[in-house]
Design a protein around this motif. Structure first.
Motif, PDB file in Angstrom:
ATOM      1  N   LEU B 173       0.911  -1.211  -0.187  1.00  0.00           N
ATOM      2  CA  LEU B 173       0.001   0.025  -0.030  1.00  0.00           C
ATOM      3  C   LEU B 173       0.994   1.200  -0.100  1.00  0.00           C
ATOM      4  N   ILE B 174       1.894   1.313   0.907  1.00  0.00           N
ATOM      5  CA  ILE B 174       2.844   2.466   0.811  1.00  0.00           C
ATOM      6  C   ILE B 174       3.430   2.551  -0.417  1.00  0.00           C
ATOM      7  N   MET B 175       3.840   1.537  -1.153  1.00  0.00           N
ATOM      8  CA  MET B 175       4.560   1.521  -2.351  1.00  0.00           C
ATOM      9  C   MET B 175       3.600   2.347  -3.430  1.00  0.00           C
ATOM     10  N   GLY B 176       2.382   1.704  -3.164  1.00  0.00           N
ATOM     11  CA  GLY B 176       1.313   2.092  -4.381  1.00  0.00           C
ATOM     12  C   GLY B 176       1.115   3.564  -4.098  1.00  0.00           C
ATOM     13  N   VAL B 177       1.050   3.972  -3.057  1.00  0.00           N
ATOM     14  CA  VAL B 177       0.572   5.623  -2.663  1.00  0.00           C
ATOM     15  C   VAL B 177       1.906   6.202  -3.279  1.00  0.00           C
ATOM     16  N   ASP B 178       3.321   6.006  -2.585  1.00  0.00           N
ATOM     17  CA  ASP B 178       4.135   6.665  -3.061  1.00  0.00           C
ATOM     18  C   ASP B 178       4.519   6.531  -4.391  1.00  0.00           C
ATOM     19  N   LEU B 179       4.315   5.524  -5.221  1.00  0.00           N
ATOM     20  CA  LEU B 179       4.488   5.548  -6.742  1.00  0.00           C
ATOM     21  C   LEU B 179       3.616   6.434  -7.374  1.00  0.00           C
ATOM     22  N   LEU B 180       2.266   6.234  -7.085  1.00  0.00           N
ATOM     23  CA  LEU B 180       1.163   7.252  -7.612  1.00  0.00           C
ATOM     24  C   LEU B 180       1.441   8.850  -7.364  1.00  0.00           C
ATOM     25  N   LEU B 181       1.874   9.134  -6.297  1.00  0.00           N
ATOM     26  CA  LEU B 181       2.014  10.502  -6.049  1.00  0.00           C
ATOM     27  C   LEU B 181       3.401  11.111  -6.954  1.00  0.00           C
ATOM     28  N   LYS B 182       4.682  10.062  -6.914  1.00  0.00           N
ATOM     29  CA  LYS B 182       5.642  10.364  -7.734  1.00  0.00           C
ATOM     30  C   LYS B 182       5.330  10.467  -9.178  1.00  0.00           C
ATOM     31  N   GLU B 183       4.489   9.818  -9.556  1.00  0.00           N
ATOM     32  CA  GLU B 183       3.996   9.920 -10.947  1.00  0.00           C
ATOM     33  C   GLU B 183       3.321  11.333 -11.427  1.00  0.00           C
ATOM     34  N   ILE B 184       2.502  11.684 -10.446  1.00  0.00           N
ATOM     35  CA  ILE B 184       1.638  12.729 -10.489  1.00  0.00           C
ATOM     36  C   ILE B 184       2.506  13.999 -10.499  1.00  0.00           C
ATOM     37  N   ASN B 185       3.450  14.043  -9.581  1.00  0.00           N
ATOM     38  CA  ASN B 185       4.297  15.187  -9.131  1.00  0.00           C
ATOM     39  C   ASN B 185       5.390  15.298 -10.194  1.00  0.00           C
ATOM     40  N   GLN B 186       6.082  14.484 -10.989  1.00  0.00           N
ATOM     41  CA  GLN B 186       6.936  14.550 -11.663  1.00  0.00           C
ATOM     42  C   GLN B 186       6.723  15.052 -12.990  1.00  0.00           C
ATOM     43  N   GLY B 187       5.474  14.980 -13.528  1.00  0.00           N
ATOM     44  CA  GLY B 187       4.998  15.252 -14.995  1.00  0.00           C
ATOM     45  C   GLY B 187       5.341  16.855 -14.985  1.00  0.00           C
ATOM     46  N   ASP B 188       4.410  17.435 -16.078  1.00  0.00           N
ATOM     47  CA  ASP B 188       4.173  18.578 -16.182  1.00  0.00           C
ATOM     48  C   ASP B 188       2.938  19.293 -15.495  1.00  0.00           C
ATOM     49  N   PHE B 189       2.318  18.409 -14.699  1.00  0.00           N
ATOM     50  CA  PHE B 189       1.132  18.870 -13.841  1.00  0.00           C
ATOM     51  C   PHE B 189      -0.026  19.138 -14.590  1.00  0.00           C
TER      52      PHE B 189
END
Lengths: 358, 338
Positions: B173-189
């Motif tokens: 679960l931790i990994m899932g949330v972290d990955l999701l937030l990483k994906e969202i915050n590293q793009g061009d928004f």
């Protein structure tokens, strides 16, 4: 709002647009389109004023400097009266010129120091015209202006003004437009402000509505950099070629007075026509034997009046800045919209370089 | 009343407290450069860039020797005991409230609770249990409002549909949330990241994996709310006025969209006293702009990213990528309801 119009012959096209309203049907259409009421009697006033104005302006090309100011002033008053009556829909209550040339011995030394006083706020032509052009204008009844103050506020004459009057500050500053990526900036070169003792942002407080429309100017090594606010209106003035300037208000003891460009032209034309008509002892030596060089700027002013004053009044009628140009100037745009991609590419190349070396 | 309102109330209390004066003095001292000491200001500079609120300073303090080696010619001098205590008091307040958040989540989904321990990966020794002195009613109100967070309902419903969610290992679960937030915050928004888009297209509604995804989205929103909460409290505790981006400094709205990942705005500004050019991302600001007579934007926003360019021919310019923060202090607005 600015509208550029390509024209091979701006003077012809401007008068075509003005004389459109020398036809009664077009006047009626104007009120219908704008859903405005009007007094039927004004049709003759508008038609007659515009036709007379046109003839005076046409004649102005044939006459010498002896009477040129008078011809242009009569043309101008007719043009003001015709177009502003059209805008207002009723006859303007004009009985006098509404201004007076003050001639003393001291002021006979040149045209620049001449004084003009604004009079008759109710029945004077000038005050009536001013109120129609800018209904929120300041009360300038009784105010005295020098000819040079007014002349220095006309953008096309900025450099001639500086050459002619070495001690005086011009009241208009040229603005450079620069396009970087997708955003526009404007800037003012310090070279244009050599007559100003302090090159600080205080200068901008003298520009009408500047703070409402621009962010605080930034100072770089050579420029004031200016950025428009999100909800901004055009507050610049333009010369006949469409070059932008800011007009500084005229500093009078306790207040700063901003006169619209057409009004500046009208006051100057009045002053010169008055000189030509009533002060031959001044006017004759001035046009024949001027040794100061002031005659040159006066001639240029009269020349610009022929071309640009009708344009300025047409702007008032259309509530737009109409710029008549012969061809569209090619705009230089520095586009760097791939900044991010380029940066990523650079980083990738650098990393590859390092990896290969290792 | 919302979580945002109750947080504002605590912020206002903190701004008026003696603690905020003490903290501001210490932070000002650590950030101030002067001619007598060439090392002055370095500590604050390094700490600010860690964006861990109070813990940034404690982290730099614990690692100052290592940092001096890595970041020569920086020469950081450690904090004194009093200074450490001031930062610990603030950090302990955040830990205390975060623990309450975590405990509430634990009651519903125990294996996910540690997601709300937002500082767990930062290893810093905290010496005291001292905490900023404040009436308990402020914390009670915040707790009450946190409990109304829409993510809780989403999680409850998903568990009702799929009780096995409770058995998913904590790490996943931790990994899932972290990955999701990483994906969202590293793009061009402004774009939905490819993996999230694919995921949405692939999974039919009611599918097992869709339920898990919904829980992960809800947990991500809870984590964001906690992070935004911590940042707001930190900015208030150091008596810092939130930057205001408004018609006095914005000269261009480059892009403004409302989409799957909330409301995002990219702006170009000319820094002024309301938004200084030392502003760092991952903090909060107000956007108050009249775009037209009939269209205004006035809300709290999260600075997802920003950059500044200085001193060349075109003056100083800042770019901001902002995400609107809702009343639940979540900037992925309604992401947990998708």
């Amino acid at each position: 709002m600015i509208k550029k119009i390509i024209s091979e012959n701006p003077i012809f096209d401007i008068w075509q647009m003005i004389l459109h309203y020398s036809y009664p049907n077009n006047i009626i259409k104007y009120y219908k389109q704008n859903k405005r009421e009007y007094e039927i009697d004004i049709i003759d006033i508008v038609v007659n004023s515009l036709l007379q104005a046109n003839e005076f302006f046409q004649v102005s090309n044939e006459v010498s400097l002896n009477i040129l100011p008078m011809v242009l002033y009569y043309g101008a008053t007719n043009l003001f009266n015709g177009l502003l009556t059209l805008i207002s829909g009723k006859e303007l209550p004009i009985k006098t010129h509404g201004l007076k040339l003050i001639m003393t011995e001291n002021e006979k030394k040149g045209i620049g120091p001449l004084k003009i006083q604004i009079l008759n706020p109710n029945n004077g032509a000038l005050s009536n015209f001013l109120n129609k052009i800018d209904p929120n204008t300041q009360n300038i009844d009784g105010q005295v202006f020098s000819f040079a103050e007014l002349l220095g506020s006309i953008p096309s004459l900025k450099y001639d003004f500086e050459n002619c009057y070495e001690e005086l500050k011009p009241n208009c500053i040229p603005v450079e437009k620069v396009k970087i990526n997708d955003s526009d900036i404007e800037r003012i070169s310090f070279n244009e402000l050599t007559r100003f003792e302090n090159k600080n942002i205080e200068i901008f407080r003298n520009i009408k509505n500047f703070e409402d429309n621009y962010l605080e100017p930034q100072i770089t090594n050579n420029y004031f950099v200016l950025r428009k606010k999100i909800k901004s209106k055009e507050i610049g003035i333009f010369d006949e070629f469409g070059k932008k300037y800011f007009q500084l208000g005229i500093n009078k003891s306790k207040r700063i007075i901003h006169l619209p460009q057409p009004i500046l032209f009208l006051i100057c034309l009045y002053s010169l026509s008055n000189l030509a008509r009533y002060y031959p002892k001044f006017w004759n030596p001035f046009i024949n034997n001027d040794s100061t060089g002031e005659r040159q700027i006066i001639e240029k002013f009269l020349h610009i009046s022929k071309r640009y004053l009708p344009n300025l009044l047409l702007n008032v009628l259309n509530n737009k800045i109409l710029i008549f140009i012969r061809s569209f100037e090619e705009e230089i745009i520095i586009k760097r919209n791939d900044e991010e991609k380029e940066l990523k590419e650079l980083i990738r190349k650098e990393i590859n370089k390092i990896l290969k070396i290792k | 009343m919302s979580l945002r309102d109750s947080t504002y109330k605590l912020c206002n209390y903190l701004r008026r407290s003696i603690y905020s004066v003490e903290l501001k003095n210490v932070i000002d001292k650590l950030n101030k450069s002067n001619n007598e000491n060439i090392n002055s200001g370095h500590f604050g500079y390094v700490a600010r860039h860690h964006t861990l609120q109070f813990l940034s300073y404690l982290y730099v303090n614990q690692n100052y020797l290592k940092m001096n080696q890595l970041m020569a010619p920086f020469n950081l001098t450690p904090l004194n005991e009093k200074e450490i205590n001031i930062f610990e008091k603030g950090h302990n307040l955040l830990l205390k409230i975060n623990k309450i958040f975590k405990d509430e989540l634990f009651k519903i989904l125990p294996n996910a609770a540690s997601i709300l321990e937002v500082y767990q990966k930062v290893n810093v020794l905290i010496n005291s249990n001292d905490i900023i002195d404040l009436p308990i009613s402020y914390i009670d109100e915040i707790t009450q409002q946190f409990l109304t967070h829409s993510s809780f309902n989403v999680i409850r419903n998903s568990i009702d549909q799929l009780p096995k969610i409770k058995e998913i290992p904590k790490e996943q679960l931790i990994m899932g949330v972290d990955l999701l937030l990483k994906e969202i915050n590293q793009g061009d928004f402004f774009e939905v990241p490819e993996t999230i888009r694919k995921m949405n297209h692939m999974l039919p509604i009611g599918h097992l994996a869709e339920n898990i995804n919904r829980v992960i989205r809800a947990l991500a929103c809870l984590k964001i709310s906690t992070q935004v909460f911590n940042q707001l409290i930190y900015q208030a505790a150091k008596n810092e006025k939130l930057s205001v981006l408004d018609n006095s400094n914005i000269f261009r709205i480059v892009k403004h969209i409302n989409f799957y990942l909330g409301e995002v705005v990219k702006l170009e500004v000319q820094p002024n006293r309301k938004c200084n050019s030392f502003e760092l991302p991952l903090s909060c600001c107000y956007l108050n702009i009249e775009v037209r007579d009939d269209y205004k934007i006035k809300d709290l926003f999260w600075i997802a990213n920003n950059s500044f360019s200085f001193g060349h021919e075109i003056g100083n310019v800042g770019k901001y990528w902002l995400r609107k923060i809702d009343t639940e202090l979540n900037y992925l607005i309604d992401f947990n309801k998708r």
